[in-house]
Enzyme design. Structure first.
Site, PDB file in Angstrom:
ATOM      1  N   GLU A  45      44.123  79.009  69.409  1.00 33.10           N
ATOM      2  CA  GLU A  45      43.774  80.202  70.206  1.00 33.10           C
ATOM      3  C   GLU A  45      43.040  81.240  69.369  1.00 33.10           C
ATOM      4  O   GLU A  45      42.417  82.146  69.930  1.00 33.10           O
ATOM      5  CB  GLU A  45      45.037  80.792  70.862  1.00 33.10           C
ATOM      6  N   HIS A  71      46.648  77.293  64.895  1.00 34.39           N
ATOM      7  CA  HIS A  71      46.472  78.257  65.991  1.00 34.39           C
ATOM      8  C   HIS A  71      45.078  78.131  66.611  1.00 34.39           C
ATOM      9  O   HIS A  71      44.196  78.937  66.314  1.00 34.39           O
ATOM     10  CB  HIS A  71      46.700  79.680  65.481  1.00 34.39           C
ATOM     11  N   CYS A 126      52.159  76.090  66.863  1.00 35.14           N
ATOM     12  CA  CYS A 126      52.901  76.574  65.696  1.00 35.14           C
ATOM     13  C   CYS A 126      54.414  76.445  65.919  1.00 35.14           C
ATOM     14  O   CYS A 126      54.935  75.348  65.908  1.00 35.14           O
ATOM     15  CB  CYS A 126      52.473  77.998  65.343  1.00 35.14           C
TER      16      CYS A 126
END
Ligand code: MN
Length: 241
Positions: free
Chosen positions: A216, A214, A108
């Site tokens: 994660e 994202h 990001c």
């Protein structure tokens, strides 16, 4: 077996009182076999160089906006929160990481500052500045952030494609900025259906990859492969030393 040490650059409060990181970044690195450590953004130059010497990989996490002066622009009213100290620190460690060919993953804000570090520019706010506004999709999704909301098309000749092994990914999206002018030397490797660039990489580097989404926060195979590829590159770096 020794596990690679992954330094993570996290966020700073606007008033500079707190350094913090969403736990998902640490969990994703750990799950892929790395040891995540949060970096101090106010460490001085010598310490940063020594720190990068000891790290096996660098993760640039998400966060606020890069100060537009870093890419020679005046801020527009739609600009978000900025933390100049974080910009300064990350621009320094990106340079140090490049000198060391240290595996680097940007997420990001991370992909955005990678681009700025190498001389590229950003849209300060997509809804305000994107030229093809009529086709612009919503890149600021509501919660839950674990839910993908738009597709990205991955260039099949890219390193990213080798990593994720999918031409189309479904990703989450929590950004209002994006890459405008790609920095010299970087390749755009994925784009959203509206043309917004969503991933980049540097050729002739073991692992210099940035993504606008994202991973994660996602639980799909491609996201796991991205982190595994990153930690594997860090392990290779560690074994070469
Ligand atoms: Mn997006």
């Amino acid at each position: 077996m020794p596990m690679p040490l992954i330094g993570i650059s996290g966020s700073l409060d606007a008033d500079g009182t707190r350094v913090f990181l969403l736990r998902a970044y640490m969990e994703a690195v750990q799950k892929a076999g790395g040891i995540p450590v949060l970096l101090n953004p106010s460490m001085h130059e010598d310490a940063a160089a020594q720190c990068l010497d000891r790290l096996d990989g660098l993760l640039l996490a998400g966060g606020g906006d890069v100060v537009p002066a870093r890419y020679e622009e005046e801020p527009i009213p739609e600009i978000g929160e900025q933390t100049p100290l974080r910009d300064e620190f990350e621009l320094r460690i990106i340079t140090l990481a490049l000198e060391r060919k240290l595996p680097t993953l940007g997420i990001c804000r991370g992909v955005q500052i990678m681009n700025v570090a190498l001389g590229g520019t950003l849209y300060q706010d997509l809804p305000a500045q994107y030229p093809a506004r009529s086709v612009l999709i919503d890149h600021r999704q509501p919660k839950p952030y674990e839910m993908p909301t738009h597709a990205v098309n991955v260039q099949t000749n890219s390193f990213l494609f080798q990593l994720v092994a999918q031409k189309e990914l479904l990703v989450n999206s929590m950004h209002h900025q994006a890459i405008k002018q790609l920095a010299p030397g970087l390749c755009a490797t994925a784009a959203a259906p509206d043309g917004v660039l969503e991933a980049l990489e540097l050729a002739d580097h073991p692992f210099f990859v940035g993504v606008q989404w994202h991973p994660e926060r996602l639980t799909d195979t491609a996201s796991a492969r991205l982190f595994e590829g990153f930690v594997k590159a860090a392990a290779c770096k560690m074994n070469r030393q």
